[in-house]
Write a protein that holds these residues in place. Structure first.
Motif, mmCIF file in Angstrom:
data_model
loop_
_atom_site.group_PDB
_atom_site.id
_atom_site.type_symbol
_atom_site.label_atom_id
_atom_site.label_comp_id
_atom_site.label_asym_id
_atom_site.label_seq_id
_atom_site.Cartn_x
_atom_site.Cartn_y
_atom_site.Cartn_z
ATOM 1 N N ARG A 1 4.607 7.183 -0.157
ATOM 2 C CA ARG A 1 5.641 6.151 -0.275
ATOM 3 C C ARG A 1 5.009 4.768 -0.215
ATOM 4 O O ARG A 1 4.019 4.546 0.479
ATOM 5 N N GLN A 2 5.613 3.826 -0.959
ATOM 6 C CA GLN A 2 5.105 2.458 -0.955
ATOM 7 C C GLN A 2 5.548 1.723 0.309
ATOM 8 O O GLN A 2 6.700 1.802 0.708
ATOM 9 N N ARG A 3 4.612 1.019 0.917
ATOM 10 C CA ARG A 3 4.894 0.262 2.129
ATOM 11 C C ARG A 3 4.488 -1.196 1.918
ATOM 12 O O ARG A 3 3.603 -1.504 1.106
ATOM 13 N N TYR B 1 0.851 -1.192 0.000
ATOM 14 C CA TYR B 1 0.000 0.000 0.000
ATOM 15 C C TYR B 1 0.882 1.237 0.000
ATOM 16 O O TYR B 1 2.101 1.150 0.162
ATOM 17 N N ARG B 2 0.252 2.403 -0.171
ATOM 18 C CA ARG B 2 0.985 3.664 -0.163
ATOM 19 C C ARG B 2 0.570 4.464 1.065
ATOM 20 O O ARG B 2 -0.605 4.521 1.432
ATOM 21 N N GLN B 3 1.570 5.084 1.670
ATOM 22 C CA GLN B 3 1.335 5.897 2.861
ATOM 23 C C GLN B 3 2.233 7.123 2.788
ATOM 24 O O GLN B 3 3.452 6.992 2.642
ATOM 25 N N GLU C 1 -5.500 5.778 4.645
ATOM 26 C CA GLU C 1 -4.898 6.759 3.744
ATOM 27 C C GLU C 1 -5.971 7.588 3.045
ATOM 28 O O GLU C 1 -5.819 8.801 2.871
ATOM 29 N N SER D 1 -5.514 1.134 3.320
ATOM 30 C CA SER D 1 -6.068 1.931 2.220
ATOM 31 C C SER D 1 -7.151 2.871 2.733
ATOM 32 O O SER D 1 -7.234 4.035 2.313
#
Length: 377
Positions: free
Chosen positions: A38-40, A33-35, A61, A58
């Motif tokens: 940035r991709q995590r 996922y993105r946070q 965010e 998700s």
């Protein structure tokens, strides 16, 4: 679950699954996922755990990007709102009223999951239209002033949110203007006041023990909450020019400050009224109340209204008159005596002369008068 795994696990390629953003790597599952841009990655032991991580992150965010909801922001805002002026502070009574209005109207209309960014001009206009159609417990529509009062806290809240950048980049404070109703202009009722003859008849019908209080209300324009909070030390009754100092109020049985900082004021009274007030409270100490009920109890406006004002008003032929009517009557008499808007503002304890004109402007002479002479004589 974990955000990192063994080296052997990282060396294996990610395999797609039936759920977007969830992958399998060896015997483990990965939620991607993105946070904060940035991709995590988070690892889980099962596909179900990884899918739950993906859905939760998700949603978090999306919520962060959407900003706070109106319900959560408005209730937090009203607890810390300090007014619009740089040096102004609203009192607890106003804060409680703002909270009541928000809960009764704005938060009752907008759904709990409505985000601040979702409230645009059409939705704000729809809220005002809803207020104009709203029916109260007695089967009546809200009057124009009640609609305006219901709009004010939401308008201030959205203005504060705009300054904090929560309504979008570069957004301006939203102005909520009610639409015209059935083609007529949105307007407020003019303040109703007593004529001198009506006032005289009303005061004659007031019982003798209460007449000094109501003469004080009529001659000073004090709010009833301010009058019942007066102490002996707030009244200069033996001076050449007797005066009343307004420093506090009693609202719903609680001692508080005046309605605003502009409510702290000193008002002159007549010597005749001063003598009767002095006789009324001859044996009281400086810190004791000037007006008290049975056995020295604090007066309750509701009791005064039903036991004293309404019966007297009915007998005097002015059944619509109440305590606040005397405040409007005082303003009308001051205007008739030639008081300027600025003097009237200070006398009544309003926060601005503009507010005073909004309430009593119809009583001022609006004619232009004679022509302006440029001669030297």
């Amino acid at each position: 679950m974990a955000t990192a795994g063994a080296t052997g696990q990282h060396s294996k390629a990610l395999r797609t699954t039936s759920h977007p953003g969830v992958y399998q790597r060896g015997s483990r599952w990965v939620a991607v996922y993105r946070q904060d841009g940035r991709q995590r990655k988070e690892f889980a032991a099962t596909f179900r755990e990884a899918r739950e991580i993906k859905i939760r992150r998700s949603a978090e965010e999306a919520s962060r990007r959407a900003g706070p909801t109106l319900h959560s922001y408005a209730l937090e805002w009203v607890d810390h709102y300090a007014g619009r002026g740089a040096n102004d502070v609203i009192n607890d009574r106003t804060r409680r009223e703002y909270r009541r209005l928000l809960i009764s109207y704005a938060l009752a209309y907008f759904e709990p999951d409505t985000h601040l960014r979702d409230i645009d001009e059409p939705r704000a206009r729809a809220f005002v239209d809803w207020l104009c159609r709203l029916i109260d417990e007695d089967g009546h529509r809200l009057c124009d002033r009640s609609v305006r009062n219901a709009v004010l806290p939401l308008q201030s809240c959205l203005r504060h949110a705009a300054r904090a950048g929560l309504l979008g980049d570069g957004s301006e404070p939203m102005i909520l203007l009610p639409r015209r109703r059935r083609g007529r202009a949105y307007e407020f009722d003019e303040r109703r006041f007593l004529t001198r003859k009506q006032l005289a008849r009303l005061l004659e019908e007031i019982p003798d023990e209460w007449r000094p209080l109501f003469e004080l209300l009529a001659s000073t324009g004090l709010r009833i909450s301010e009058a019942i909070a007066l102490r002996m030390m707030d009244a200069d009754l033996d001076q050449a020019q007797p005066r009343i100092h307004v420093r506090r109020a009693i609202v719903n049985g609680q001692l508080t400050g005046p309605k605003s900082r502009y409510g702290r004021r000193t008002i002159p009274i007549s010597r005749n009224l001063a003598r009767r007030l002095a006789a009324l409270a001859a044996d009281r100490g400086e810190t004791e109340l000037l007006f008290v009920g049975a056995r020295g109890a604090t007066l309750r406006p509701g009791n005064l209204r039903y036991r004293v004002v309404i019966p007297a008003a009915d007998r005097a032929g002015v059944p619509w008159a109440r305590c606040h009517t005397l405040r409007h009557t005082c303003a009308a008499l001051l205007i008739d005596a030639g008081a300027s808007p600025l003097r009237l503002q200070r006398w009544m304890g309003h926060h601005s002369a503009a507010f005073t004109l909004d309430n009593y402007g119809h009583l001022f002479d609006d004619s232009l008068g004679p022509h302006l002479s440029l001669g030297t004589n």
